[in-house]
Scaffold this active site. Structure first.
Site, PDB file in Angstrom:
ATOM      1  N   VAL A 268       0.851  -1.201   0.000  1.00 42.51           N
ATOM      2  CA  VAL A 268       0.000   0.000   0.000  1.00 42.51           C
ATOM      3  C   VAL A 268       0.887   1.251   0.000  1.00 42.51           C
ATOM      4  O   VAL A 268       0.647   2.207  -0.742  1.00 42.51           O
ATOM      5  CB  VAL A 268      -0.968  -0.007   1.216  1.00 42.51           C
ATOM      6  CG1 VAL A 268      -1.660   1.331   1.376  1.00 42.51           C
ATOM      7  CG2 VAL A 268      -1.989  -1.128   1.079  1.00 42.51           C
ATOM      8  N   GLU A 292       6.209   3.607   7.815  1.00 46.64           N
ATOM      9  CA  GLU A 292       6.733   2.416   8.499  1.00 46.64           C
ATOM     10  C   GLU A 292       5.892   1.254   8.007  1.00 46.64           C
ATOM     11  O   GLU A 292       4.663   1.285   8.123  1.00 46.64           O
ATOM     12  CB  GLU A 292       6.627   2.580  10.019  1.00 46.64           C
ATOM     13  CG  GLU A 292       7.445   3.753  10.571  1.00 46.64           C
ATOM     14  CD  GLU A 292       8.932   3.665  10.240  1.00 46.64           C
ATOM     15  OE1 GLU A 292       9.453   2.568  10.043  1.00 46.64           O
ATOM     16  OE2 GLU A 292       9.567   4.738  10.139  1.00 46.64           O
ATOM     17  N   CYS A 326       3.863  -5.484  14.210  1.00 47.95           N
ATOM     18  CA  CYS A 326       4.782  -5.353  13.074  1.00 47.95           C
ATOM     19  C   CYS A 326       6.125  -5.982  13.413  1.00 47.95           C
ATOM     20  O   CYS A 326       6.851  -6.422  12.546  1.00 47.95           O
ATOM     21  CB  CYS A 326       4.951  -3.892  12.725  1.00 47.95           C
ATOM     22  SG  CYS A 326       4.893  -2.847  14.165  1.00 47.95           S
TER      23      CYS A 326
HETATM   24  P1  NAD Z   1      -2.892  -2.181   5.507  1.00 55.26           P
HETATM   25  O1  NAD Z   1      -1.784  -1.899   4.575  1.00 55.26           O
HETATM   26  O2  NAD Z   1      -3.959  -3.108   5.086  1.00 55.26           O
HETATM   27  O3  NAD Z   1      -3.622  -0.819   5.904  1.00 55.26           O
HETATM   28  C1  NAD Z   1      -2.903   0.290   6.408  1.00 55.26           C
HETATM   29  C2  NAD Z   1      -3.706   1.537   6.127  1.00 55.26           C
HETATM   30  O4  NAD Z   1      -3.708   1.754   4.706  1.00 55.26           O
HETATM   31  C3  NAD Z   1      -5.177   1.436   6.543  1.00 55.26           C
HETATM   32  O5  NAD Z   1      -5.617   2.687   7.006  1.00 55.26           O
HETATM   33  C4  NAD Z   1      -5.863   1.091   5.247  1.00 55.26           C
HETATM   34  O6  NAD Z   1      -7.214   1.488   5.209  1.00 55.26           O
HETATM   35  C5  NAD Z   1      -5.039   1.889   4.243  1.00 55.26           C
HETATM   36  N1  NAD Z   1      -5.121   1.353   2.899  1.00 55.26           N
HETATM   37  C6  NAD Z   1      -5.286   0.073   2.514  1.00 55.26           C
HETATM   38  N2  NAD Z   1      -5.339  -0.013   1.167  1.00 55.26           N
HETATM   39  C7  NAD Z   1      -5.196   1.247   0.699  1.00 55.26           C
HETATM   40  C8  NAD Z   1      -5.167   1.832  -0.609  1.00 55.26           C
HETATM   41  N3  NAD Z   1      -5.274   1.085  -1.691  1.00 55.26           N
HETATM   42  N4  NAD Z   1      -4.999   3.171  -0.706  1.00 55.26           N
HETATM   43  C9  NAD Z   1      -4.871   3.929   0.391  1.00 55.26           C
HETATM   44  N5  NAD Z   1      -4.897   3.442   1.645  1.00 55.26           N
HETATM   45  C10 NAD Z   1      -5.055   2.122   1.802  1.00 55.26           C
HETATM   46  O7  NAD Z   1      -2.210  -2.663   6.879  1.00 55.26           O
HETATM   47  P2  NAD Z   1      -2.910  -3.159   8.213  1.00 55.26           P
HETATM   48  O8  NAD Z   1      -3.470  -4.531   7.963  1.00 55.26           O
HETATM   49  O9  NAD Z   1      -3.789  -2.132   8.812  1.00 55.26           O
HETATM   50  O10 NAD Z   1      -1.634  -3.285   9.159  1.00 55.26           O
HETATM   51  C11 NAD Z   1      -0.743  -4.328   9.058  1.00 55.26           C
HETATM   52  C12 NAD Z   1       0.511  -3.939   8.298  1.00 55.26           C
HETATM   53  O11 NAD Z   1       1.084  -2.793   8.892  1.00 55.26           O
HETATM   54  C13 NAD Z   1       1.580  -5.015   8.348  1.00 55.26           C
HETATM   55  O12 NAD Z   1       2.221  -5.107   7.111  1.00 55.26           O
HETATM   56  C14 NAD Z   1       2.534  -4.491   9.408  1.00 55.26           C
HETATM   57  O13 NAD Z   1       3.857  -4.977   9.300  1.00 55.26           O
HETATM   58  C15 NAD Z   1       2.450  -3.024   9.184  1.00 55.26           C
HETATM   59  N6  NAD Z   1       2.829  -2.267  10.378  1.00 55.26           N
HETATM   60  C16 NAD Z   1       4.075  -1.740  10.413  1.00 55.26           C
HETATM   61  C17 NAD Z   1       4.491  -1.028  11.526  1.00 55.26           C
HETATM   62  C18 NAD Z   1       5.866  -0.440  11.584  1.00 55.26           C
HETATM   63  O14 NAD Z   1       6.144   0.343  12.476  1.00 55.26           O
HETATM   64  N7  NAD Z   1       6.750  -0.768  10.656  1.00 55.26           N
HETATM   65  C19 NAD Z   1       3.618  -0.851  12.603  1.00 55.26           C
HETATM   66  C20 NAD Z   1       2.338  -1.395  12.519  1.00 55.26           C
HETATM   67  C21 NAD Z   1       1.946  -2.095  11.394  1.00 55.26           C
END
Ligand code: NAD
Length: 540
Positions: A268, A292, A326
């Site tokens: 994403v 992140e 994460c």
């Molecule tokens: P996700 O990528 O599904 O969603 C993250 C955000 O992006 C949400 O608000 C979602 O609605 C939005 N999103 C999804 N598709 C989109 C699009 N096409 N366009 C715009 N926005 C969009 O992730 P999730 O399931 O909420 O969280 C899990 C992921 O986050 C895992 O990959 C995890 O490793 C990562 N994460 C990383 C950290 C870090 O600090 N590195 C911390 C927490 C989570």
């Protein structure tokens, strides 16, 4: 009136135990009961006004998915435009508000969250994101408080750092927010991350549009209400849940878009970065991009490792919050000399992990977040059942009839490049690769190079020369690296968090480094003795 003010040195918020019979235990049980008795109608919050679009989506409990505790209204393009206008209207006054007043709002929010808001915020996260009480306390209460307080201190440090001045000149560095507005997009798995993604740029003087993850809208809405009670002026942070890509496309078209603060999956983030690039000619300034993203976090054991500490780190690191941190341990490299006793310890611990509802406090694990995550994770488990290089050592069962429950699953593989050793799964699945003690260095190389991510990693060894060797050898493998500890549980102010490569821009959430990304810097030189002769001495 003028003064140069000192901010109180922050301490990390103490984590409450919630033991049976404690005051906090009865208060959280009461909050859980109260929230479940009501069905919240969650509006958008734009320019301080609650807006109900009538396009509604349910907030259901992952561990009991037919139970609905609220509905949230979704933003459409019209509300996105309104949010941008409201944010830009609020910008001039917010930016001009002296730092001590901005800081006071966040310090007050921290105090409220530590006291009157503690149990409501904790219960909301437990229910909506299926977290046990302890996991929810360290996230939605303690980490969010720490973000609020430490960011104020870091911002003060940034403001105090000034260039050198001389007898004739005074050099001053001052900061404002970015030229337009910041767009914050947050994940489901940490309530505190949502709060920080919106609040860090706001503290730096920016106005923000915040799009929370659909499954965290419920708890994230409570952050908006908390900030409102703490005195956040209208329009500084605008809350716009709704369809991700439609909202994002609308926002990225705007000329005043100036910053993107993101946490979530790698794919994403990459897609949005590309869209920002395509829209670049529209913007008034180059947008700052901070993200992140994913991880494939490892635990690497040397033959000198302490088996008991290693087994506990693997179980806690892999299965707390159902492996949906994460930083969760997802692959492990174990020397064959330790394997028989480690296997016995792992099986001993894992059989004790109970799975179920968050209101039953003896459960260590709860449900994974939603049907999509459930299907993705069991896909990996099913693949292993059919594979000839990996097998299930423990668990592997799942059931989504009531909640999205997946057993803690241990996989043993003889292929260090197998799918579950290299891809992010983001669920309660740990794959173990047992290596020959004589292939230690070769296996370290595989650990370093087999995954595109570099978020967290842990090594276990007692031999100090080996610890030094592993630390050097794996220096590009993790933004947060642990020695004889699990790879999860970073604390604000102690281990600023973030990774590089496919894990993000590594701007370290809850640090000075992150806050610097949200600032425009101006340097002012005043000359007390400007030259009055055009010629330089060398010319004579
Ligand atoms: P996700 O990528 O599904 O969603 C993250 C955000 O992006 C949400 O608000 C979602 O609605 C939005 N999103 C999804 N598709 C989109 C699009 N096409 N366009 C715009 N926005 C969009 O992730 P999730 O399931 O909420 O969280 C899990 C992921 O986050 C895992 O990959 C995890 O490793 C990562 N994460 C990383 C950290 C870090 O600090 N590195 C911390 C927490 C989570």
């Amino acid at each position: 009136m003028s003064g140069i003010y000192n901010v109180n040195k922050p301490d990390n918020e103490p984590i409450l135990d919630y033991t049976l019979g404690s005051r906090e235990r009865s208060l959280i049980e009461e909050a859980l009961r109260e929230l479940q008795e009501e069905i919240l109608d969650i509006p958008l919050i734009i320019g301080g006004k609650e807006i109900r679009t009538g396009i509604k989506k349910p907030c259901s409990l992952p561990h009991d998915h037919k139970r609905i505790i609220g509905y949230y209204h979704e933003a459409s393009e019209k509300e996105v435009q309104l949010a941008i206008t409201s944010a830009l209207e609020a910008k001039t006054k917010w930016e001009a508000l002296p730092f001590q007043h901005k800081a006071s709002i966040f310090l007050k929010a921290a105090e409220l969250l530590s006291t009157t808001w503690r149990y409501k915020m904790n219960a909301a996260t437990m229910l909506a994101q299926s977290k046990n009480v302890y996991q929810s306390e360290i996230d939605s209460v303690c980490e969010l408080i720490d973000f609020f307080k430490f960011n104020v201190t870091f911002m003060e440090q940034i403001y105090r750092e000034q260039g050198v001045s001389t007898k004739e000149t005074w050099n001053r560095t001052s900061y404002s927010g970015l030229d337009g507005f910041v767009y914050a997009v947050s994940p489901f798995n940490f309530t505190s991350i949502g709060g920080n993604l919106a609040c860090a740029p706001a503290l730096a003087g920016n106005v923000v549009l915040w799009k929370p993850a659909s499954s965290a809208v419920y708890s994230n809405y409570f952050i908006m209400k908390l900030l409102e009670e703490a005195g956040m002026p209208k329009g500084v942070i605008n809350f716009i849940p709704g369809p991700s890509s439609r909202i994002t496309d609308e926002i990225l078209k705007h000329p005043d878009f100036s910053g993107f603060h993101y946490t979530g999956s790698t794919k994403v983030f990459s897609d949005i970065w590309l869209k920002i690039g395509q829209n670049l000619p529209r913007y008034k300034s180059y947008p700052r991009i901070v993200g992140e993203t994913g991880g494939k976090n490892f635990v690497f054991a040397h033959k000198s490792a302490d088996i008991e500490a290693l087994s506990v780190a693997l179980i806690r690191g892999a299965f707390e919050y159902q492996g949906q941190k994460c930083s969760a341990a997802s692959r492990a490299y174990i020397p064959i000399s330790l394997w028989p006793s480690l296997k016995e310890r792992l099986l001993h611990h894992v059989t004790k992990l109970k799975l179920g509802d968050v209101t039953e406090f003896t459960n260590f694990m709860n449900a994974v977040i939603d049907q999509r995550a459930f299907n993705r994770i069991i896909g990996y488990i099913d693949d292993v059942q059919a594979s000839n290089d990996s097998s299930i050592l423990y668990g592997g069962n799942y059931d989504d009839s009531k909640g999205y429950f997946i057993e803690p699953t241990l996989i043993q593989t003889n292929n260090p490049f197998s799918k579950t050793m290299v891809e992010e799964i983001f669920g309660p699945v740990l794959t173990l690769y047992v290596y020959d003690d004589n292939t230690f260095e070769e296996t370290l190389n595989i650990c370093e190079t087999s995954s595109p991510y570099a978020l967290t990693g842990a090594i276990f060894a007692k031999d100090r020369h080996i610890i030094d060797f592993m630390e050097q050898h794996l220096k590009k493998s993790a933004g947060n690296f642990y020695i004889n500890d699990k790879p999860t549980g970073a604390v604000v102010g102690q281990q600023p968090f973030g990774g590089s490569k496919a894990s993000g821009t590594n701007d370290k959430a809850g640090s000075k480094q992150n806050l610097l990304r949200w600032l425009n810097t101006r340097v002012v030189k005043e000359n007390f003795s400007p030259p009055t002769q055009m010629e330089y001495p060398f010319m004579s």
